[in-house]
Design a protein around this motif. Structure first.
Motif, short mmCIF file in Angstrom:
data_model
loop_
_atom_site.label_atom_id
_atom_site.label_comp_id
_atom_site.label_asym_id
_atom_site.label_seq_id
_atom_site.Cartn_x
_atom_site.Cartn_y
_atom_site.Cartn_z
N ILE A 180 -16.40 39.76 -22.26
CA ILE A 180 -15.15 39.95 -21.52
C ILE A 180 -14.39 38.63 -21.41
O ILE A 180 -13.19 38.54 -21.72
N LEU A 181 -15.09 37.56 -21.00
CA LEU A 181 -14.43 36.27 -20.80
C LEU A 181 -14.00 35.62 -22.11
O LEU A 181 -13.08 34.80 -22.13
N SER A 182 -14.64 36.00 -23.20
CA SER A 182 -14.29 35.40 -24.49
C SER A 182 -12.88 35.77 -24.94
O SER A 182 -12.35 35.16 -25.87
N GLN A 183 -12.28 36.74 -24.29
CA GLN A 183 -10.92 37.14 -24.67
C GLN A 183 -9.85 36.25 -24.03
O GLN A 183 -8.66 36.46 -24.25
N ILE A 184 -10.27 35.26 -23.23
CA ILE A 184 -9.32 34.24 -22.77
C ILE A 184 -8.85 33.49 -24.02
O ILE A 184 -9.67 32.94 -24.76
N PRO A 185 -7.54 33.45 -24.29
CA PRO A 185 -7.05 33.00 -25.61
C PRO A 185 -7.48 31.61 -26.04
O PRO A 185 -7.92 31.41 -27.16
N ASN A 186 -7.36 30.60 -25.16
CA ASN A 186 -7.61 29.23 -25.61
C ASN A 186 -8.07 28.34 -24.48
O ASN A 186 -8.16 28.76 -23.32
N PHE A 187 -8.35 27.09 -24.84
CA PHE A 187 -8.91 26.11 -23.91
C PHE A 187 -8.01 25.87 -22.70
O PHE A 187 -8.48 25.75 -21.56
N ASP A 188 -6.70 25.77 -22.94
CA ASP A 188 -5.79 25.41 -21.85
C ASP A 188 -5.79 26.45 -20.75
O ASP A 188 -5.49 26.15 -19.59
N LYS A 189 -6.13 27.69 -21.08
CA LYS A 189 -6.13 28.75 -20.09
C LYS A 189 -7.50 28.92 -19.42
O LYS A 189 -7.74 29.87 -18.68
N LEU A 190 -8.40 28.00 -19.71
CA LEU A 190 -9.73 28.03 -19.10
C LEU A 190 -9.86 27.13 -17.87
O LEU A 190 -10.93 27.03 -17.30
N TRP A 191 -8.75 26.47 -17.47
CA TRP A 191 -8.86 25.46 -16.41
C TRP A 191 -9.46 26.04 -15.13
O TRP A 191 -10.28 25.39 -14.47
N TRP A 192 -9.07 27.27 -14.78
CA TRP A 192 -9.57 27.87 -13.53
C TRP A 192 -11.06 28.17 -13.62
O TRP A 192 -11.81 27.99 -12.65
N LEU A 193 -11.51 28.61 -14.83
CA LEU A 193 -12.92 28.91 -15.01
C LEU A 193 -13.74 27.63 -14.96
O LEU A 193 -14.84 27.59 -14.39
N SER A 194 -13.20 26.55 -15.54
CA SER A 194 -13.90 25.26 -15.51
C SER A 194 -13.99 24.71 -14.08
O SER A 194 -14.99 24.11 -13.71
N THR A 195 -12.93 24.92 -13.30
CA THR A 195 -12.94 24.44 -11.92
C THR A 195 -14.02 25.15 -11.12
O THR A 195 -14.80 24.53 -10.38
N VAL A 196 -14.10 26.48 -11.26
CA VAL A 196 -15.14 27.25 -10.56
C VAL A 196 -16.52 26.81 -11.03
O VAL A 196 -17.44 26.61 -10.22
N ALA A 197 -16.68 26.64 -12.35
CA ALA A 197 -17.97 26.24 -12.90
C ALA A 197 -18.39 24.85 -12.42
O ALA A 197 -19.57 24.61 -12.15
N ALA A 198 -17.41 23.94 -12.30
CA ALA A 198 -17.73 22.59 -11.81
C ALA A 198 -18.23 22.64 -10.37
O ALA A 198 -19.19 21.94 -10.01
N VAL A 199 -17.60 23.47 -9.55
CA VAL A 199 -18.04 23.63 -8.16
C VAL A 199 -19.46 24.19 -8.13
O VAL A 199 -20.31 23.74 -7.34
N MET A 200 -19.74 25.16 -8.99
CA MET A 200 -21.08 25.76 -9.05
C MET A 200 -22.12 24.73 -9.48
O MET A 200 -23.24 24.71 -8.96
N SER A 201 -21.75 23.85 -10.43
CA SER A 201 -22.70 22.84 -10.91
C SER A 201 -23.08 21.88 -9.79
O SER A 201 -24.24 21.50 -9.65
N PHE A 202 -22.10 21.50 -8.97
CA PHE A 202 -22.39 20.65 -7.83
C PHE A 202 -23.26 21.38 -6.81
O PHE A 202 -24.12 20.78 -6.16
N THR A 203 -23.04 22.68 -6.69
CA THR A 203 -23.80 23.47 -5.72
C THR A 203 -25.28 23.46 -6.04
O THR A 203 -26.12 23.10 -5.20
N TYR A 204 -25.64 23.86 -7.28
CA TYR A 204 -27.08 23.93 -7.56
C TYR A 204 -27.71 22.57 -7.75
O TYR A 204 -28.88 22.36 -7.42
N SER A 205 -26.93 21.59 -8.24
CA SER A 205 -27.48 20.23 -8.35
C SER A 205 -27.74 19.66 -6.96
O SER A 205 -28.76 19.01 -6.72
N GLY A 206 -26.79 19.91 -6.05
CA GLY A 206 -26.95 19.45 -4.68
C GLY A 206 -28.13 20.09 -3.98
O GLY A 206 -28.89 19.42 -3.26
N ILE A 207 -28.30 21.41 -4.20
CA ILE A 207 -29.45 22.10 -3.60
C ILE A 207 -30.75 21.56 -4.16
O ILE A 207 -31.71 21.30 -3.42
#
Length: 482
Positions: A180-207
């Motif tokens: 489903i997510l692979s249908q996001i056309p290109n890198f520039d439109k992934l900024w919101w997904l990267s932001t969420v993913a970055a927050v998640m990475s801090f979450t589990y690393s912090g835990i």
């Protein structure tokens, strides 16, 4: 990608359109006629953190356990410094040294700086490594999903049940989400997904970090030794050597993000120069992630000593409080959902550009179908993109079900991908761009750096292959439970 192609086609096919406006830049287009970039230090940092902090952080305690208290942290600091230095070389090679033209991909940057043979080698190495990373992330996400299920089972049974869980359904579920997510056309439109993913990475690393600190406090001692896991009844001299080499691969994998660095740089707006913005983003991202890596790895080793697990949050690592472990594993899954897309975008773009170039008259490949979405812009559905990206996700999912070995796969990916993408090609491009004389002091220093890391990568590959071969002896594809 369909949006970008449509915009360019509109520009070049409209005789009334003033091309000089495009070349000089405008409100909606950059100086090369492509849609205006909107990235900045914050978005670039989010992309990098998403790419850097991934499944690799979970194996760092195990890696330090193999190396010991002196070599472990020292190797991590070394990888961090080397990665930052060579990333700065790569960032400086974003534009063509002659024409000043932007490079939208890593391979385009290599093509503009190096000869044809090196470019062909680069393409093979890059896309094989990206394919492998997609497999590695699928495996890791599945392990975390299984851990959540197992923790619930153990909690309900009071630890009385074995709670064996078949991992295949979870890999399939992860694959469906990526389709489903692979249908996001290109890198520039992934900024919101990267932001969420970055927050998640801090979450589990912090835990993971907090649980390591709490475990050390509970033990009342700092476990571990100067030389790492001791040779004895559980580890033979040969296994000690292979594990040490594999640990180098695990650490290298944790820093393997250069493969998408040019793609991230191509999302950054200018002015200021892309190099300036990316240097700031890289410095921020690597400082933050390196600190997290060292703390997570060291406190994990201090908590478990020689028994440090291969995956800190799933395999004989932390179990309580179980709800907090579940939150951490859920964060890992969410993070890897985004990271998978970040690392797969270069493959998507490569195949789709090749197809459009070779079959420009094929409506299946080039035509976008506009699908109206209430309250949003219409979505441009491209049938080729739908079919090709779906097949890619299916193949990576099936491969993950065949080789679900966390540490071995992570180490091998780090060994195979780190040296060529993070060291060799950035060094060679920089030498070509700056016209550094052969056998000069600077040239020799850069070559010594490259050869030194190559030796480390080869040792890591040998150790990781030995680990995978060992795991294959006791694993039955598609049947084993976790």
């Amino acid at each position: 990608m369909g949006d970008s192609a449509a915009s360019r086609n509109q520009i070049h096919s409209n005789p009334v359109f003033d091309v000089s406006v495009v070349q000089g830049g405008s409100k909606f287009f950059d100086d090369d006629g492509r849609p205006k970039r909107t990235g900045n230090v914050m978005t670039a940092s989010a992309h990098i953190i998403t790419a850097v902090i991934g499944s690799g952080v979970l194996s760092l305690a195990w890696a330090i356990a193999q190396l010991g208290w002196i070599a472990g942290p020292a190797v991590m600091i070394m990888f961090s410094l080397v990665t930052y230095y060579t990333s700065s070389l790569l960032i400086a090679c974003y534009r063509d040294p002659v024409t000043g033209k932007r490079s939208s991909t890593y391979s385009a940057a290599v093509r503009s700086h190096l000869d044809g043979l090196k470019f062909k080698v680069l393409e093979i190495v890059q896309y094989l490594n990206l394919f492998g990373i997609a497999i590695g992330y699928t495996i890791t996400a599945c392990i975390s999903m299984v851990a959540i299920k197992r923790n619930g089972c153990l909690h309900k049974s009071g630890g009385q049940k074995a709670c064996q869980i078949n991992s295949n359904p979870y890999m399939i579920a992860f694959g469906i989400s990526e389709i489903i997510l692979s249908q996001i056309p290109n890198f520039d439109k992934l900024w919101w997904l990267s932001t969420v993913a970055a927050v998640m990475s801090f979450t589990y690393s912090g835990i993971g970090l907090c649980l390591g600190i709490a475990k050390v406090a509970e033990n009342g001692i700092i476990k571990g030794t100067i030389t790492g896991v001791s040779i004895g009844s559980s580890v033979t001299p040969a296994e000690k050597i292979w594990r040490t080499f594999q640990a180098l691969g695990d650490i290298a994998f944790a820093y393997s993000f250069a493969i998408v660095l040019i793609e991230i740089e191509d999302t950054v707006k200018s002015p200021p120069s892309e190099t300036k913005t990316m240097m700031a983003a890289t410095k921020i991202s690597l400082t933050v992630t390196s600190l997290f890596y060292i703390l997570c790895g060291c406190f994990g080793y201090a908590a478990f000593g020689d028994l440090a697990p291969g995956n800190l949050l799933t395999s004989k690592g932390f179990y309580n409080p179980y709800w907090l472990i579940d939150i951490a594993n859920a964060a890992i899954v969410f993070h890897l959902v985004g990271a998978y897309q970040v690392f797969s975008q270069p493959i998507y773009a490569f195949v789709e550009k090749k197809a459009a170039k070779n079959f420009p008259d094929s409506k299946f490949i080039t035509k976008d179908i506009k699908i109206p979405i209430p309250c949003f812009k219409p979505y441009n559905l491209n049938l080729f993109r739908l079919v090709w990206r779906t097949l890619f996700v299916i193949v990576t999912t099936v491969m993950s079900m065949i080789f679900p070995f966390f540490n071995g796969v992570v180490g091998l990916l780090g060994a195979v991908g780190y040296w060529p993408m993070t060291i060799y090609f950035p060094v060679e491009m920089y030498i070509a761009q700056k016209k550094i004389p052969k056998w000069s002091t600077r040239w020799l220093c850069l070559q010594i750096l490259s050869l030194s890391v190559l030796v480390i990568a080869l040792l890591a590959a040998v150790g990781s292959i030995a680990g995978v071969v060992h795991d294959l002896k006791i694993y039955k594809p598609f049947k084993s439970s976790s």
